[in-house]
Design a protein around this motif. Sequence first.
Motif, PDB file in Angstrom:
ATOM      1  N   SER A  64       0.542  -1.202  -0.059  1.00  0.00           N
ATOM      2  CA  SER A  64      -0.232   0.049   0.135  1.00  0.00           C
ATOM      3  C   SER A  64       0.591   1.457   0.127  1.00  0.00           C
ATOM      4  O   SER A  64      -0.084   2.311   0.173  1.00  0.00           O
ATOM      5  N   VAL A  65       1.970   0.953   0.137  1.00  0.00           N
ATOM      6  CA  VAL A  65       3.139   2.628  -0.124  1.00  0.00           C
ATOM      7  C   VAL A  65       3.812   2.666  -1.475  1.00  0.00           C
ATOM      8  O   VAL A  65       4.058   1.490  -1.937  1.00  0.00           O
ATOM      9  N   ASP A  66       3.434   3.798  -1.230  1.00  0.00           N
ATOM     10  CA  ASP A  66       4.350   4.119  -2.924  1.00  0.00           C
ATOM     11  C   ASP A  66       5.163   5.012  -2.837  1.00  0.00           C
ATOM     12  O   ASP A  66       5.533   6.282  -1.811  1.00  0.00           O
ATOM     13  N   PHE A  67       6.605   4.268  -3.415  1.00  0.00           N
ATOM     14  CA  PHE A  67       7.625   4.902  -2.386  1.00  0.00           C
ATOM     15  C   PHE A  67       7.882   6.194  -3.412  1.00  0.00           C
ATOM     16  O   PHE A  67       9.119   6.776  -2.852  1.00  0.00           O
ATOM     17  N   ASP A  68       7.335   6.175  -4.940  1.00  0.00           N
ATOM     18  CA  ASP A  68       7.606   7.023  -5.978  1.00  0.00           C
ATOM     19  C   ASP A  68       6.162   7.994  -5.684  1.00  0.00           C
ATOM     20  O   ASP A  68       5.780   6.917  -6.913  1.00  0.00           O
ATOM     21  N   ARG A  80      -3.403   4.054   1.117  1.00  0.00           N
ATOM     22  CA  ARG A  80      -4.258   3.845  -1.093  1.00  0.00           C
ATOM     23  C   ARG A  80      -5.097   3.386  -0.803  1.00  0.00           C
ATOM     24  O   ARG A  80      -4.983   1.886   0.167  1.00  0.00           O
ATOM     25  N   GLY A  81      -5.402   3.211  -1.197  1.00  0.00           N
ATOM     26  CA  GLY A  81      -6.669   2.162  -1.678  1.00  0.00           C
ATOM     27  C   GLY A  81      -7.890   2.786  -0.481  1.00  0.00           C
ATOM     28  O   GLY A  81      -9.697   1.527  -0.743  1.00  0.00           O
ATOM     29  N   ASP A  95       0.605   6.842  -1.621  1.00  0.00           N
ATOM     30  CA  ASP A  95       0.322   6.908  -0.020  1.00  0.00           C
ATOM     31  C   ASP A  95       1.739   6.633   0.141  1.00  0.00           C
ATOM     32  O   ASP A  95       2.432   6.015  -0.400  1.00  0.00           O
ATOM     33  N   THR A  96       3.213   7.855   0.739  1.00  0.00           N
ATOM     34  CA  THR A  96       4.380   6.498   0.906  1.00  0.00           C
ATOM     35  C   THR A  96       4.403   6.281   2.121  1.00  0.00           C
ATOM     36  O   THR A  96       5.662   5.855   2.846  1.00  0.00           O
ATOM     37  N   LEU A  97       3.565   6.198   3.034  1.00  0.00           N
ATOM     38  CA  LEU A  97       3.508   5.932   4.716  1.00  0.00           C
ATOM     39  C   LEU A  97       2.817   5.032   4.982  1.00  0.00           C
ATOM     40  O   LEU A  97       3.878   3.936   5.536  1.00  0.00           O
ATOM     41  N   GLY A  98       1.631   4.453   4.017  1.00  0.00           N
ATOM     42  CA  GLY A  98       1.569   3.376   4.535  1.00  0.00           C
ATOM     43  C   GLY A  98       0.130   3.331   6.010  1.00  0.00           C
ATOM     44  O   GLY A  98      -0.503   2.014   5.991  1.00  0.00           O
ATOM     45  N   PHE A 108      -4.204  12.044   9.848  1.00  0.00           N
ATOM     46  CA  PHE A 108      -2.922  11.866   9.143  1.00  0.00           C
ATOM     47  C   PHE A 108      -1.500  11.787   9.417  1.00  0.00           C
ATOM     48  O   PHE A 108      -1.013  12.882   9.994  1.00  0.00           O
ATOM     49  N   PHE A 109      -0.794  11.421   8.958  1.00  0.00           N
ATOM     50  CA  PHE A 109       0.920  11.560   9.524  1.00  0.00           C
ATOM     51  C   PHE A 109       1.597  10.934  10.483  1.00  0.00           C
ATOM     52  O   PHE A 109       2.261  10.144  10.902  1.00  0.00           O
ATOM     53  N   SER A 110       0.045  10.209  11.747  1.00  0.00           N
ATOM     54  CA  SER A 110       0.043   9.512  12.923  1.00  0.00           C
ATOM     55  C   SER A 110      -0.505   8.281  12.825  1.00  0.00           C
ATOM     56  O   SER A 110      -0.668   7.395  11.463  1.00  0.00           O
TER      57      SER A 110
END
Length: 253
Positions: A6-10, A80-81, A98-101, A159-161
Amino acid sequence: MQSNPSVDFDLPPIPHVLWETVLPAGTHWSGVLRRGLALRVVDLEGGANLAALFYRQEDPLERYNMADTLKAQHTARFTRGVVLYSDMGRVIASITADTLGWHDPVGGVGDAGLFATKYGSARYQEHRNEMIRNGRDSLLVELAKYGLGARDLVANVNFFSKLDAAEDGSLTFAPDHSRAGDAFDLRFEMNTLAAFSSAPHPFDPSPKYQPKPVKLIAYRAYSVDDRVPADDPCRSSCAENERGFVNTERLFV
């Protein structure tokens, strides 16, 4: 170690920036985000928290519903999703990248009493922009601009936590979860009133008041008359989401 799918690195490139702004540390923002618009939200320094509330712009009695969102998708983390449901079974917004997951949907928001206990008091009269702002009052300030108040506060997204759950159900804040440059894309599926606060997460154990800024970048994801395609990862992730998108699209027929 297997990577989280679920993580997008780019993150995908933004086709055309409509506007962008920085939400300073410990402040608040609100605005109407139209159907088909998307926000890329960026943690500029690392360690950010963005408390968020969402309402249908034309009828704010319809608003984000945490319980339905978690139940429909069998999840207790946002990435993501995942889509955000209203209390009418419609999709308010979708996390398309999303880069975090992991973003926290259950931790809530800190109020004046909690922040005074943790951080002490720092008023605007003496400290100006270094004053201490709590998340609850920050969100209420933004909601008041649209005729909404304390009775309209619902469970928010952070978000981000990230919160870790122990075997006994207790929750612990995950430090250093989000780093500088981490980001996610939030696509709006209906005309949405959004209210944001960048105050620290209520579970953050740090004794120092250290909020962090985030950047908002708006772009057009699709035309208001378009239909999100059947193979869209957010729409196709589960049968409930397909029904949610259909319910939403009927508003715009």
